[in-house]
Design a protein around this motif. Sequence first.
Motif, mmCIF file in Angstrom:
data_model
loop_
_atom_site.group_PDB
_atom_site.id
_atom_site.type_symbol
_atom_site.label_atom_id
_atom_site.label_comp_id
_atom_site.label_asym_id
_atom_site.label_seq_id
_atom_site.Cartn_x
_atom_site.Cartn_y
_atom_site.Cartn_z
ATOM 1 N N PHE A 250 0.838 -1.201 0.000
ATOM 2 C CA PHE A 250 0.000 0.000 0.000
ATOM 3 C C PHE A 250 0.869 1.245 0.000
ATOM 4 O O PHE A 250 1.752 1.397 0.851
ATOM 5 N N THR A 251 0.610 2.130 -0.945
ATOM 6 C CA THR A 251 1.412 3.340 -1.049
ATOM 7 C C THR A 251 0.509 4.549 -1.298
ATOM 8 O O THR A 251 -0.648 4.389 -1.692
ATOM 9 N N PHE A 252 1.027 5.739 -1.056
ATOM 10 C CA PHE A 252 0.256 6.990 -1.218
ATOM 11 C C PHE A 252 -1.153 6.883 -0.627
ATOM 12 O O PHE A 252 -1.307 6.393 0.487
ATOM 13 N N PHE A 253 -2.173 7.250 -1.384
ATOM 14 C CA PHE A 253 -3.523 7.269 -0.815
ATOM 15 C C PHE A 253 -4.064 5.855 -0.602
ATOM 16 O O PHE A 253 -5.061 5.671 0.105
ATOM 17 N N GLY A 254 -3.401 4.886 -1.190
ATOM 18 C CA GLY A 254 -3.770 3.494 -0.949
ATOM 19 C C GLY A 254 -3.631 3.130 0.528
ATOM 20 O O GLY A 254 -4.248 2.178 1.003
ATOM 21 N N LEU A 255 -2.819 3.894 1.259
ATOM 22 C CA LEU A 255 -2.648 3.646 2.694
ATOM 23 C C LEU A 255 -3.967 3.763 3.462
ATOM 24 O O LEU A 255 -4.126 3.159 4.520
ATOM 25 N N ASP A 256 -4.907 4.538 2.928
ATOM 26 C CA ASP A 256 -6.217 4.667 3.596
ATOM 27 C C ASP A 256 -6.882 3.299 3.782
ATOM 28 O O ASP A 256 -7.629 3.095 4.733
ATOM 29 N N ALA A 257 -6.604 2.390 2.876
ATOM 30 C CA ALA A 257 -7.250 1.066 2.916
ATOM 31 C C ALA A 257 -6.744 0.204 4.066
ATOM 32 O O ALA A 257 -7.333 -0.839 4.375
ATOM 33 N N ILE A 258 -5.640 0.612 4.704
ATOM 34 C CA ILE A 258 -5.139 -0.149 5.867
ATOM 35 C C ILE A 258 -5.057 0.741 7.100
ATOM 36 O O ILE A 258 -4.534 0.336 8.136
ATOM 37 N N HIS A 259 -5.561 1.973 6.990
ATOM 38 C CA HIS A 259 -5.524 2.940 8.090
ATOM 39 C C HIS A 259 -6.715 2.671 9.023
ATOM 40 O O HIS A 259 -7.862 2.666 8.580
ATOM 41 N N ARG A 260 -6.410 2.450 10.295
ATOM 42 C CA ARG A 260 -7.457 2.118 11.290
ATOM 43 C C ARG A 260 -8.688 2.992 11.195
ATOM 44 O O ARG A 260 -9.814 2.509 11.264
ATOM 45 N N LYS A 261 -8.465 4.295 11.084
ATOM 46 C CA LYS A 261 -9.598 5.228 11.145
ATOM 47 C C LYS A 261 -10.247 5.457 9.781
ATOM 48 O O LYS A 261 -11.331 6.018 9.697
ATOM 49 N N ARG A 262 -9.545 5.089 8.730
ATOM 50 C CA ARG A 262 -10.080 5.392 7.390
ATOM 51 C C ARG A 262 -10.606 4.185 6.636
ATOM 52 O O ARG A 262 -11.347 4.335 5.662
ATOM 53 N N ILE A 263 -10.213 3.002 7.064
ATOM 54 C CA ILE A 263 -10.553 1.793 6.308
ATOM 55 C C ILE A 263 -12.060 1.621 6.133
ATOM 56 O O ILE A 263 -12.512 1.119 5.109
ATOM 57 N N ASP A 264 -12.833 2.064 7.103
ATOM 58 C CA ASP A 264 -14.284 1.891 6.999
ATOM 59 C C ASP A 264 -14.971 3.069 6.306
ATOM 60 O O ASP A 264 -16.195 3.155 6.294
ATOM 61 N N HIS A 265 -14.173 3.983 5.773
ATOM 62 C CA HIS A 265 -14.751 5.181 5.133
ATOM 63 C C HIS A 265 -14.203 5.403 3.720
ATOM 64 O O HIS A 265 -14.017 6.538 3.294
ATOM 65 N N ILE A 266 -13.897 4.342 3.018
ATOM 66 C CA ILE A 266 -13.387 4.453 1.650
ATOM 67 C C ILE A 266 -14.575 4.753 0.719
ATOM 68 O O ILE A 266 -15.585 4.059 0.766
ATOM 69 N N THR B 149 2.574 6.134 11.690
ATOM 70 C CA THR B 149 3.409 5.093 12.293
ATOM 71 C C THR B 149 2.663 3.766 12.153
ATOM 72 O O THR B 149 1.491 3.741 11.768
ATOM 73 N N LYS B 150 3.332 2.673 12.527
ATOM 74 C CA LYS B 150 2.714 1.348 12.398
ATOM 75 C C LYS B 150 1.407 1.270 13.185
ATOM 76 O O LYS B 150 0.485 0.552 12.792
ATOM 77 N N ASP B 151 1.323 2.024 14.285
ATOM 78 C CA ASP B 151 0.111 2.009 15.121
ATOM 79 C C ASP B 151 -1.112 2.572 14.403
ATOM 80 O O ASP B 151 -2.240 2.345 14.825
ATOM 81 N N ASP B 152 -0.892 3.351 13.363
ATOM 82 C CA ASP B 152 -2.024 3.906 12.622
ATOM 83 C C ASP B 152 -2.682 2.851 11.733
ATOM 84 O O ASP B 152 -3.782 3.067 11.231
ATOM 85 N N PHE B 153 -2.011 1.732 11.555
ATOM 86 C CA PHE B 153 -2.525 0.718 10.623
ATOM 87 C C PHE B 153 -3.178 -0.452 11.349
ATOM 88 O O PHE B 153 -2.866 -0.741 12.501
ATOM 89 N N ILE B 154 -4.069 -1.139 10.641
ATOM 90 C CA ILE B 154 -4.714 -2.319 11.200
ATOM 91 C C ILE B 154 -3.650 -3.398 11.469
ATOM 92 O O ILE B 154 -2.579 -3.396 10.849
ATOM 93 N N ASP B 155 -3.990 -4.290 12.409
ATOM 94 C CA ASP B 155 -3.004 -5.278 12.869
ATOM 95 C C ASP B 155 -2.518 -6.215 11.764
ATOM 96 O O ASP B 155 -1.439 -6.802 11.881
ATOM 97 N N GLU B 156 -3.319 -6.371 10.723
ATOM 98 C CA GLU B 156 -2.955 -7.312 9.652
ATOM 99 C C GLU B 156 -1.730 -6.850 8.863
ATOM 100 O O GLU B 156 -1.100 -7.651 8.176
ATOM 101 N N VAL B 157 -1.406 -5.546 8.949
ATOM 102 C CA VAL B 157 -0.229 -5.031 8.224
ATOM 103 C C VAL B 157 1.021 -5.574 8.908
ATOM 104 O O VAL B 157 1.226 -5.384 10.099
ATOM 105 N N GLN B 158 1.847 -6.271 8.117
ATOM 106 C CA GLN B 158 2.985 -6.944 8.726
ATOM 107 C C GLN B 158 4.144 -6.000 9.000
ATOM 108 O O GLN B 158 4.807 -6.092 10.004
#
Lengths: 155, 105
Positions: free
Chosen positions: A41-57, A126-135
């Motif tokens: 995931f890069t650039f705005f694609g990061l929203d898809a793994i962002h804890r607060k944004r993943i449910d608002h795509i 930071t890594k904490d901004d992402f869902i746990d599935e992100v390795q």
Amino acid sequence: MSDTIEKVSIIVSKGSLEGVYPALIMANGARAEGIEANLFFTFFGLDAIHRKRIDHIKVATVGNPGMHMATMLGGLPGMSALATHLMERKMANLDIPPIHEFIEMIADTGAGLYACKASVDMFELTKDDFIDEVQEIITVGEFYERAAGGEIIFT
Amino acid sequence: MPTATISGVAVDVNDEGFFEQPDQWTEDMARELAAQEGIAELTDKHWQVIRFMRQEFAEKGTGPTVRVLGKTSGVTVKELYELFPKGPAKMAAKIAGIPKPRGCI
């Protein structure tokens, strides 16, 4: 050269609904065929793994000729939310999971999920901004190492 | 239509080795089919998935996708990929003697 695909690495660079789903379907479909898969995931694609944004795509209703809607109309408040709602309902009827559930499922299939370091730094995440599935948050060089020997798909 | 001999019986299969006639399948064949797919021993969990595949096919005329399997077979997606590493829906369908499920999810 082999006539079968053994491995794919898919780059997700967009944060819109129509930008994210094709990559998820391709990654999940690869695993279902027994093909190794990575999602980067890069650039705005990061929203898809962002804890607060993943449910608002959301679907892009402006600058998207495929919507077959006047640009000014697409820019009205709530239009993107409405189009997203309609599309999500259609997908639910076809048994296509919501993005969050889909990404969790893809992680369970054994696919690798990674965030791009350059984008993470740029958006001050930071890594904490992402869902746990992100390795891991990895550099482009590390991405190529993981993608070695397979196909690379940019979406 | 190609045929394959499994457990000493000739059965109709497609080019990829999936059964064309699920009623030609027997449980004895599953072990041989699994071995061909690289699964040395079928565990209870494997059988749970195989029976579920056949039941779904009998009811709906098509095998379930991985997502449906994960939600309704009682075996999680993670476990499914451990049991059938080369793609659960596809491998389990082959071993269960039903046609390959078609679907994008």
